[in-house]
Design a protein around this motif. Structure first.
Motif, PDB file in Angstrom:
ATOM      1  N   LEU A 161       3.490  -2.280  -3.804  1.00  0.00           N
ATOM      2  CA  LEU A 161       2.102  -2.680  -4.037  1.00  0.00           C
ATOM      3  C   LEU A 161       2.010  -4.161  -4.396  1.00  0.00           C
ATOM      4  CD1 LEU A 161       0.703   0.369  -6.061  1.00  0.00           C
ATOM      5  CD2 LEU A 161      -0.051  -0.390  -3.803  1.00  0.00           C
ATOM      6  N   MET A 162       2.930  -4.645  -5.221  1.00  0.00           N
ATOM      7  CA  MET A 162       2.883  -6.060  -5.593  1.00  0.00           C
ATOM      8  C   MET A 162       3.143  -6.947  -4.386  1.00  0.00           C
ATOM      9  SD  MET A 162       4.770  -6.027  -9.295  1.00  0.00           S
ATOM     10  CE  MET A 162       4.539  -7.780  -9.537  1.00  0.00           C
ATOM     11  N   TYR A 163       4.075  -6.535  -3.524  1.00  0.00           N
ATOM     12  CA  TYR A 163       4.341  -7.302  -2.304  1.00  0.00           C
ATOM     13  C   TYR A 163       3.094  -7.324  -1.412  1.00  0.00           C
ATOM     14  CZ  TYR A 163       6.062  -8.317   2.390  1.00  0.00           C
ATOM     15  OH  TYR A 163       6.224  -8.839   3.650  1.00  0.00           O
ATOM     16  N   GLN A 164       2.462  -6.164  -1.256  1.00  0.00           N
ATOM     17  CA  GLN A 164       1.307  -6.063  -0.378  1.00  0.00           C
ATOM     18  C   GLN A 164       0.147  -6.918  -0.883  1.00  0.00           C
ATOM     19  OE1 GLN A 164       1.458  -4.583   2.408  1.00  0.00           O
ATOM     20  NE2 GLN A 164      -0.603  -4.088   3.126  1.00  0.00           N
ATOM     21  N   TYR A 165      -0.121  -6.858  -2.177  1.00  0.00           N
ATOM     22  CA  TYR A 165      -1.284  -7.559  -2.719  1.00  0.00           C
ATOM     23  C   TYR A 165      -1.015  -9.042  -2.948  1.00  0.00           C
ATOM     24  CZ  TYR A 165      -4.433  -3.611  -3.300  1.00  0.00           C
ATOM     25  OH  TYR A 165      -5.285  -2.567  -3.055  1.00  0.00           O
ATOM     26  N   ALA A 166       0.179  -9.391  -3.424  1.00  0.00           N
ATOM     27  CA  ALA A 166       0.449 -10.790  -3.753  1.00  0.00           C
ATOM     28  C   ALA A 166       0.813 -11.605  -2.517  1.00  0.00           C
ATOM     29  CB  ALA A 166       1.573 -10.876  -4.785  1.00  0.00           C
ATOM     30  N   ILE A 167       1.638 -11.060  -1.616  1.00  0.00           N
ATOM     31  CA  ILE A 167       2.154 -11.830  -0.488  1.00  0.00           C
ATOM     32  C   ILE A 167       1.333 -11.603   0.779  1.00  0.00           C
ATOM     33  CG2 ILE A 167       4.172 -12.207   0.987  1.00  0.00           C
ATOM     34  CD1 ILE A 167       5.916 -11.527  -1.402  1.00  0.00           C
ATOM     35  N   VAL A 168       1.063 -10.331   1.098  1.00  0.00           N
ATOM     36  CA  VAL A 168       0.330 -10.034   2.334  1.00  0.00           C
ATOM     37  C   VAL A 168      -1.160 -10.330   2.168  1.00  0.00           C
ATOM     38  CG1 VAL A 168      -0.263  -8.249   4.012  1.00  0.00           C
ATOM     39  CG2 VAL A 168       2.022  -8.292   2.996  1.00  0.00           C
ATOM     40  N   PHE A 169      -1.780  -9.713   1.156  1.00  0.00           N
ATOM     41  CA  PHE A 169      -3.216  -9.908   0.946  1.00  0.00           C
ATOM     42  C   PHE A 169      -3.534 -11.204   0.197  1.00  0.00           C
ATOM     43  CE2 PHE A 169      -3.752  -5.019   0.873  1.00  0.00           C
ATOM     44  CZ  PHE A 169      -3.831  -5.001   2.258  1.00  0.00           C
ATOM     45  N   GLN A 170      -2.576 -11.697  -0.612  1.00  0.00           N
ATOM     46  CA  GLN A 170      -2.840 -12.795  -1.541  1.00  0.00           C
ATOM     47  C   GLN A 170      -4.095 -12.507  -2.365  1.00  0.00           C
ATOM     48  OE1 GLN A 170      -2.793 -16.620   0.409  1.00  0.00           O
ATOM     49  NE2 GLN A 170      -0.588 -16.541   0.736  1.00  0.00           N
ATOM     50  N   ALA A 171      -4.133 -11.304  -2.885  1.00  0.00           N
ATOM     51  CA  ALA A 171      -5.290 -10.833  -3.642  1.00  0.00           C
ATOM     52  C   ALA A 171      -5.231 -11.341  -5.074  1.00  0.00           C
ATOM     53  CB  ALA A 171      -5.328  -9.307  -3.630  1.00  0.00           C
ATOM     54  N   PRO A 172      -6.381 -11.474  -5.728  1.00  0.00           N
ATOM     55  CA  PRO A 172      -6.399 -11.976  -7.112  1.00  0.00           C
ATOM     56  C   PRO A 172      -5.987 -10.940  -8.151  1.00  0.00           C
ATOM     57  CG  PRO A 172      -8.632 -11.509  -6.375  1.00  0.00           C
ATOM     58  CD  PRO A 172      -7.739 -11.331  -5.178  1.00  0.00           C
ATOM     59  N   PHE A 173      -5.799  -9.701  -7.747  1.00  0.00           N
ATOM     60  CA  PHE A 173      -5.421  -8.650  -8.689  1.00  0.00           C
ATOM     61  C   PHE A 173      -4.557  -7.626  -7.962  1.00  0.00           C
ATOM     62  CE2 PHE A 173      -9.497  -7.589  -6.765  1.00  0.00           C
ATOM     63  CZ  PHE A 173      -9.234  -6.348  -6.213  1.00  0.00           C
ATOM     64  N   LEU A 174      -3.901  -6.782  -8.730  1.00  0.00           N
ATOM     65  CA  LEU A 174      -3.072  -5.719  -8.186  1.00  0.00           C
ATOM     66  C   LEU A 174      -3.900  -4.447  -8.047  1.00  0.00           C
ATOM     67  CD1 LEU A 174      -0.286  -4.633  -7.328  1.00  0.00           C
ATOM     68  CD2 LEU A 174       0.160  -4.123  -9.737  1.00  0.00           C
ATOM     69  N   GLY A 175      -3.876  -3.849  -6.867  1.00  0.00           N
ATOM     70  CA  GLY A 175      -4.595  -2.603  -6.617  1.00  0.00           C
ATOM     71  C   GLY A 175      -3.658  -1.508  -6.156  1.00  0.00           C
ATOM     72  N   VAL A 176      -4.221  -0.395  -5.722  1.00  0.00           N
ATOM     73  CA  VAL A 176      -3.402   0.756  -5.310  1.00  0.00           C
ATOM     74  C   VAL A 176      -3.615   1.139  -3.851  1.00  0.00           C
ATOM     75  CG1 VAL A 176      -3.359   1.662  -7.655  1.00  0.00           C
ATOM     76  CG2 VAL A 176      -5.133   2.434  -6.083  1.00  0.00           C
ATOM     77  N   GLN A 177      -4.513   0.451  -3.148  1.00  0.00           N
ATOM     78  CA  GLN A 177      -4.780   0.760  -1.751  1.00  0.00           C
ATOM     79  C   GLN A 177      -3.948  -0.151  -0.841  1.00  0.00           C
ATOM     80  OE1 GLN A 177      -6.752   3.353  -1.090  1.00  0.00           O
ATOM     81  NE2 GLN A 177      -7.204   3.600  -3.264  1.00  0.00           N
ATOM     82  N   PHE A 178      -3.223   0.445   0.099  1.00  0.00           N
ATOM     83  CA  PHE A 178      -2.390  -0.353   0.999  1.00  0.00           C
ATOM     84  C   PHE A 178      -3.189  -0.981   2.131  1.00  0.00           C
ATOM     85  CE2 PHE A 178       1.215   1.926  -0.878  1.00  0.00           C
ATOM     86  CZ  PHE A 178       2.123   0.881  -0.986  1.00  0.00           C
ATOM     87  N   ALA A 179      -4.245  -0.325   2.580  1.00  0.00           N
ATOM     88  CA  ALA A 179      -4.952  -0.787   3.776  1.00  0.00           C
ATOM     89  C   ALA A 179      -5.844  -1.991   3.486  1.00  0.00           C
ATOM     90  CB  ALA A 179      -5.779   0.355   4.368  1.00  0.00           C
ATOM     91  N   THR A 180      -6.563  -1.961   2.373  1.00  0.00           N
ATOM     92  CA  THR A 180      -7.502  -3.031   2.047  1.00  0.00           C
ATOM     93  C   THR A 180      -7.394  -3.390   0.573  1.00  0.00           C
ATOM     94  OG1 THR A 180      -9.262  -1.422   1.585  1.00  0.00           O
ATOM     95  CG2 THR A 180      -9.135  -2.300   3.836  1.00  0.00           C
TER      96      THR A 180
END
Length: 298
Positions: free
Chosen positions: A1-20
């Protein structure tokens, strides 16, 4: 999840959804983190055996701490911090001031490293955890996340609903249907929903659990898992002050039950120290000697 949100999405927070990128169920995830955090830290401190073994342990611990920071929940930060702080007196008793200093510096180092890596990979100036830390230093600079007044008003509104039926309450979850949104404080929600009787019963159960777990105050000779249980219990009891519906989750009650089981095992180890030798001395060579000399203490 951290890889998906921080590196792929570059999201401002950590979430639990892989798709969006989605904040749904984020509070449940932070709830899991605050339970795990004291166990992860206590285990890493007690089970170090060489450089390679230490690296294998500290890597997942760093992930847990990184997730705790990246989730951006101030309530989870405070609850987790209370659980971590509760480990300090035990480390002080068992190892002294020098090891306590190393413990504190280690936690700070891992936390700062996780922060730096998140900022590097996410590469976003709007990181939720950064702005929440910024609010602690300069509230006027991030007024959009100033939710304290809103949450305090929710608590006051819930107390007004409580006055409608102070003895037995207005009914489970009915506070929300009487014009009050989620109170973000389970203790107030229980008082409003179930009244004084429900609040006394709930706090009575909590008191029984705490009393049983702390009946053996001297934890110097006990394995790390019993020490971590105390820290996780503190986190679990602090967390509902900032979240809602925690007391209605299965995890909360299962953890309280497991904590009581751990307490009974702890009493057995204290009263029967010879049984420790059958468990490979539980990773502490001095524990058997200590418990043998202090066979009876409560």
């Amino acid at each position: 999840l951290m890889y998906q949100y921080a590196i792929v999405f570059q999201a401002p927070f950590l979430g639990v959804q892989f798709a969006t990128v989605d904040q749904a169920a984020r509070n449940q995830m932070t709830g899991y983190i605050i339970y795990i955090l004291p166990f992860a830290i206590a285990f890493s401190w007690s089970e170090r055996q060489g450089l390679l073994h230490g690296m294998m342990i500290y890597l997942p611990v760093s992930v847990v701490i990184g997730a705790w920071i990246y989730a951006g929940s101030r309530g989870a930060w405070f609850a987790g911090l209370c659980g971590i702080i509760s480990l300090a007196p035990v480390i002080l008793k068992r190892y002294g001031f020098r090891k306590l200093g190393i413990f504190i510096l280690g936690i700070v180092a891992v936390g700062l490293t996780s922060w730096a890596l998140l900022e590097y990979f996410a590469a976003s100036p709007t990181l939720a955890f950064y702005r929440r830390f910024q609010y602690l230093l300069d509230p006027s600079g991030v007024t959009e996340i100033d939710s304290y007044n809103d949450r305090w008003n929710l608590i006051l509104n819930a107390l007004q609903v409580f006055q409608q039926s102070p003895v037995i309450g207005v009914g489970l979850t009915n506070t929300k249907f009487l014009g009050v949104q989620d109170t973000h404080n389970d203790y107030v929600a229980i008082l409003s929903d179930l009244g004084i009787i429900g609040e006394v019963l709930f706090l009575g159960i909590i008191t029984i659990v705490v009393k049983n777990i702390w009946r053996n105050n001297n934890s110097i000779g006990l394995p790390w898992i019993f020490i971590a249980t105390r820290g996780a219990l503190i986190s679990a009891l602090v967390y509902p002050n900032f979240m809602y519906n925690v007391y209605r989750t299965t995890l909360f009650w299962v953890f309280l039950g497991l904590a009581l089981v751990a307490s009974d095992i702890e009493v057995n180890l204290i009263e029967n120290p010879r049984s420790i030798s059958t468990q490979k001395r539980l990773s502490d060579p001095q524990r058997y000697v200590y418990l043998k000399k202090n066979r009876k203490f409560r």
